[in-house]
Design a protein around this motif. Structure first.
Motif, mmCIF file in Angstrom:
data_model
loop_
_atom_site.group_PDB
_atom_site.id
_atom_site.type_symbol
_atom_site.label_atom_id
_atom_site.label_comp_id
_atom_site.label_asym_id
_atom_site.label_seq_id
_atom_site.Cartn_x
_atom_site.Cartn_y
_atom_site.Cartn_z
ATOM 1 N N VAL A 1 -3.405 -0.214 -12.238
ATOM 2 C CA VAL A 1 -3.356 1.138 -12.814
ATOM 3 C C VAL A 1 -2.495 2.085 -11.972
ATOM 4 C CG1 VAL A 1 -5.513 1.073 -14.097
ATOM 5 C CG2 VAL A 1 -5.569 1.624 -11.680
ATOM 6 N N MET A 2 -2.367 1.745 -10.683
ATOM 7 C CA MET A 2 -1.561 2.589 -9.805
ATOM 8 C C MET A 2 -0.074 2.518 -10.175
ATOM 9 S SD MET A 2 -1.767 4.845 -7.506
ATOM 10 C CE MET A 2 -3.496 4.800 -7.038
ATOM 11 N N MET A 3 0.317 1.475 -10.896
ATOM 12 C CA MET A 3 1.705 1.388 -11.364
ATOM 13 C C MET A 3 2.015 2.548 -12.304
ATOM 14 S SD MET A 3 2.073 -2.656 -12.130
ATOM 15 C CE MET A 3 2.769 -3.719 -10.871
ATOM 16 N N LYS A 4 1.070 2.831 -13.170
ATOM 17 C CA LYS A 4 1.277 3.920 -14.121
ATOM 18 C C LYS A 4 1.386 5.249 -13.371
ATOM 19 C CE LYS A 4 -0.444 6.059 -18.336
ATOM 20 N NZ LYS A 4 -0.109 7.406 -17.876
ATOM 21 N N GLU A 5 0.502 5.435 -12.399
ATOM 22 C CA GLU A 5 0.546 6.694 -11.643
ATOM 23 C C GLU A 5 1.868 6.846 -10.903
ATOM 24 O OE1 GLU A 5 -2.827 7.910 -9.353
ATOM 25 O OE2 GLU A 5 -4.238 6.859 -10.674
ATOM 26 N N THR A 6 2.396 5.717 -10.412
ATOM 27 C CA THR A 6 3.667 5.773 -9.696
ATOM 28 C C THR A 6 4.799 6.138 -10.655
ATOM 29 O OG1 THR A 6 2.812 4.061 -8.214
ATOM 30 C CG2 THR A 6 5.172 4.493 -8.120
ATOM 31 N N ILE A 7 4.773 5.531 -11.840
ATOM 32 C CA ILE A 7 5.799 5.851 -12.833
ATOM 33 C C ILE A 7 5.699 7.330 -13.229
ATOM 34 C CG2 ILE A 7 6.598 5.403 -15.197
ATOM 35 C CD1 ILE A 7 5.859 2.470 -14.802
ATOM 36 N N ASP A 8 4.474 7.810 -13.405
ATOM 37 C CA ASP A 8 4.289 9.224 -13.748
ATOM 38 C C ASP A 8 4.848 10.135 -12.652
ATOM 39 O OD1 ASP A 8 3.105 8.380 -16.049
ATOM 40 O OD2 ASP A 8 1.033 8.796 -15.433
ATOM 41 N N ALA A 9 4.607 9.748 -11.396
ATOM 42 C CA ALA A 9 5.107 10.558 -10.281
ATOM 43 C C ALA A 9 6.635 10.573 -10.257
ATOM 44 C CB ALA A 9 4.555 10.028 -8.956
ATOM 45 N N ILE A 10 7.225 9.427 -10.587
ATOM 46 C CA ILE A 10 8.690 9.347 -10.617
ATOM 47 C C ILE A 10 9.227 10.270 -11.721
ATOM 48 C CG2 ILE A 10 10.637 7.809 -11.124
ATOM 49 C CD1 ILE A 10 8.954 5.533 -9.771
ATOM 50 N N SER A 11 8.543 10.277 -12.858
ATOM 51 C CA SER A 11 8.955 11.151 -13.965
ATOM 52 C C SER A 11 8.813 12.618 -13.571
ATOM 53 C CB SER A 11 8.084 10.885 -15.203
ATOM 54 O OG SER A 11 8.238 9.554 -15.614
ATOM 55 N N GLU A 12 7.669 12.935 -12.969
ATOM 56 C CA GLU A 12 7.427 14.333 -12.589
ATOM 57 C C GLU A 12 8.425 14.827 -11.563
ATOM 58 O OE1 GLU A 12 3.275 14.642 -11.425
ATOM 59 O OE2 GLU A 12 2.743 13.794 -13.385
ATOM 60 N N ALA A 13 8.925 13.916 -10.726
ATOM 61 C CA ALA A 13 9.913 14.297 -9.718
ATOM 62 C C ALA A 13 11.311 14.426 -10.325
ATOM 63 C CB ALA A 13 9.917 13.279 -8.584
ATOM 64 N N GLY A 14 11.409 14.184 -11.640
ATOM 65 C CA GLY A 14 12.700 14.315 -12.319
ATOM 66 C C GLY A 14 13.642 13.157 -12.059
ATOM 67 N N LEU A 15 13.108 12.002 -11.633
ATOM 68 C CA LEU A 15 13.968 10.862 -11.268
ATOM 69 C C LEU A 15 13.966 9.754 -12.321
ATOM 70 C CD1 LEU A 15 12.829 10.575 -7.530
ATOM 71 C CD2 LEU A 15 15.038 11.443 -8.336
ATOM 72 N N ARG A 16 13.234 9.964 -13.410
ATOM 73 C CA ARG A 16 13.057 8.870 -14.364
ATOM 74 C C ARG A 16 14.363 8.411 -14.997
ATOM 75 N NH1 ARG A 16 12.579 4.858 -15.783
ATOM 76 N NH2 ARG A 16 11.116 3.796 -17.176
ATOM 77 N N GLU A 17 15.321 9.372 -15.175
ATOM 78 C CA GLU A 17 16.606 8.997 -15.784
ATOM 79 C C GLU A 17 17.495 8.242 -14.791
ATOM 80 O OE1 GLU A 17 17.185 9.566 -19.113
ATOM 81 O OE2 GLU A 17 15.075 10.158 -18.949
ATOM 82 N N ASP B 1 0.830 -1.215 0.000
ATOM 83 C CA ASP B 1 0.000 0.000 0.000
ATOM 84 C C ASP B 1 0.865 1.265 0.000
ATOM 85 O OD1 ASP B 1 -2.340 1.477 0.060
ATOM 86 O OD2 ASP B 1 -2.608 1.327 2.221
ATOM 87 N N ILE B 2 1.834 1.298 -0.898
ATOM 88 C CA ILE B 2 2.795 2.408 -0.938
ATOM 89 C C ILE B 2 2.344 3.423 -1.996
ATOM 90 C CG2 ILE B 2 5.217 3.034 -1.313
ATOM 91 C CD1 ILE B 2 4.694 1.207 1.127
ATOM 92 N N ASP B 3 2.131 4.663 -1.572
ATOM 93 C CA ASP B 3 1.659 5.632 -2.559
ATOM 94 C C ASP B 3 2.830 6.193 -3.369
ATOM 95 O OD1 ASP B 3 2.675 7.821 -1.066
ATOM 96 O OD2 ASP B 3 0.851 7.843 0.151
ATOM 97 N N PRO B 4 2.534 6.792 -4.533
ATOM 98 C CA PRO B 4 3.588 7.249 -5.431
ATOM 99 C C PRO B 4 4.605 8.172 -4.762
ATOM 100 C CG PRO B 4 1.470 7.322 -6.552
ATOM 101 C CD PRO B 4 1.187 6.973 -5.128
ATOM 102 N N GLU B 5 4.116 9.049 -3.864
ATOM 103 C CA GLU B 5 5.015 10.000 -3.206
ATOM 104 C C GLU B 5 6.038 9.281 -2.341
ATOM 105 O OE1 GLU B 5 1.582 10.240 -3.139
ATOM 106 O OE2 GLU B 5 1.661 11.599 -4.876
#
Lengths: 266, 210
Positions: B154-170, B125-129
């Motif tokens: 579907v929460m996997m996608k939201e988590t990936i999006d949050a990681i991207s938005e935080a600038g950590l995707r690279e 139950d870990i949220d994207p943040e």
């Protein structure tokens, strides 16, 4: 009499999803007829897998299934709006699959259930996750019974799912759930125990022999319903045989009927 | 001369006594602890992972092998230098928000640890943040997302999006897994990889970390 809830109409199964997407009524009708003939007491209907299409898929499935079966349906969705729509469409008292103690689910389901005539599957799941002991399962069942009784649902309409967990990760997971079922049944003799069984064999080879053996043990402990595939002839034969051995089959009638029809063989 | 093959075989066979004797023997002969770790124990667990992937070993046997390895790790741990015990990669792993299933995810975490990685297991139950914060705090290079339900997938996608938005995707490679998850879904939501079982997950993580 053991009640099988036929699990096949679920859009997370590839063929069902295709049939639903293509509105292939023949496929669905054929499947539910077979489940009914095989001895299902309920047909579970889950339209949740095509995200964004659940309402229309559920509506189409119910329109398709209702006219061709005489047994009641188990309406399977986490969404009270979908369930409300589905509840209005069925002609016989349905089963609702499901409520749990997870706060979000619980809070959404309770107002929906209040005042409705239905059977309800109640999962022993809460926000702490899967239960970790028999006492834990029994305590969760107590809470579910208390809450559901509070909104007027009779204990005899409750189907508690104690949540079967894999024996592969912990030798005691079999005993744990068996002890829990005995405890719940002794607290509430009128209650029903149901659930999926196949989790028990996760991570092991030759899973079906484990599932079949386990269902017989669970039945002895007090399980009187299961969510399974009624077209799995071997598990159905085990269930009928165990039901007879536990004294639930007058003059061995169902057993002998099964043997004569070829559904049960040694 | 340390017999690494024998260590691997003893580990695959979950033969605690034999493996302990082999490890103690090698230590006595002055074989470097890092060699024992990498060529004996981790190489042995790699075989276990492969056997799991191919269906020749099953979860209870894998758990037993991991327990056998953990006992021998205690022997060599005091002998490992700080730099030698530093992990190949840091992995942050958790089950996504709304999903409380942890068995498969814990197996993956265990196999990755056995493969020599540092694993930060966040639980269920870990949220994207929380994923984002833990990636930062641990300077992780791999993130593993688990979901057992079609409703929580579907929460996997939201988590990936949050990681991207935080600038950590690279900074991170993202792996996903769980019963309803497929390679197609991984591609669709922009994950770097998918693994169908714990053995192949550890192998994939090594590949992605390289």
């Amino acid at each position: 009499m053991f009640e099988v809830i036929g699990e096949r109409i679920n859009t997370s199964r590839k063929k069902v999803q295709e049939a639903v997407a293509n509105r292939d009524a023949d496929y669905i009708v054929d499947d539910v007829k077979k489940q009914q003939e095989a001895g299902a007491a309920y047909i579970d209907v889950n339209a949740g897998a095509r995200i964004g299409h659940e309402t229309e898929d559920m509506k189409w499935l119910l329109d398709t299934i209702q006219p061709v079966v005489s047994i009641p349906l188990a309406l399977d969705s986490p969404d009270p709006a979908v369930l409300e729509m589905a509840f209005g469409m069925v002609s016989t008292e349905p089963m609702i699959n499901s409520i749990s103690l997870e706060k979000e689910r619980f809070d959404a389901m309770m107002p929906f259930l209040e005042g409705k005539a239905c059977k309800i599957i109640a999962l022993c799941m809460d926000d702490a996750g899967m239960p970790s002991s028999a006492a834990d399962i029994i305590a969760r069942a107590d809470t579910l019974v208390k809450e559901l009784s509070g909104i007027g649902i009779p204990v005899s309409s409750m189907y508690v799912d104690p949540l079967v967990q894999p024996i592969s990760t912990d030798n005691n997971k079999g005993n744990m759930v068996l002890d829990a079922v005995r405890g719940i049944k002794s607290n509430y003799p009128e209650i029903h125990i149901t659930g999926g069984l196949s989790n028990i064999s996760y991570g092991l080879p030759q899973r079906k022999i484990i599932n079949r053996t386990f269902v017989a043990l669970m039945m002895d402990a007090g399980m009187d319903s299961a969510i399974i595939d009624p077209l799995d002839e071997k598990i159905m034969a085990t269930i009928k045989t165990a039901d007879m051995l536990l004294g639930n089959d007058n003059f061995c009638g169902n057993y002998l009927k099964g043997v004569r029809s070829g559904a049960i063989e040694a | 001369m340390a017999d690494f093959n024998a260590m691997q075989e003893a580990l695959v066979a979950c033969d605690q006594d034999k493996l302990t004797a082999l490890v103690n023997g090698a230590v006595g002969e002055g074989v470097a602890a890092s060699e024992i770790l990498n060529k004996g124990l981790i190489a042995g667990m790699d075989i276990v992972g492969e056997k799991m992937e191919s269906g020749d070993m099953f979860i209870p046997e894998v758990l037993m092998a991991a327990q056998t390895m953990a006992a021998c790790l205690e022997i060599i741990k005091p002998l490992l230098g700080d730099d030698e015990s530093s992990a190949a990669a840091t992995v942050v792993i958790g089950t996504v928000k709304g999903d409380l299933h942890d068995i498969g995810k814990n197996l993956v975490a265990m196999m990755m640890e056995s493969a020599g990685m540092k694993v930060v297991n966040l639980g269920v139950d870990i949220d994207p943040e929380q994923f984002v914060a833990q990636i930062k705090d641990n300077n992780a290079s791999i993130v593993c997302l688990s979901a057992l339900l079609t409703t929580t997938m579907v929460m996997m996608k939201e988590t990936i999006d949050a990681i991207s938005e935080a600038g950590l995707r690279e900074q991170v490679k993202i792996m996903i897994g769980g019963a309803p998850v497929t390679q197609a879904y991984a591609d669709e939501i922009g994950a770097d990889g998918f693994a169908p079982d714990a053995g192949s997950a550890a192998k994939l993580a090594k590949k992605l970390a390289a």
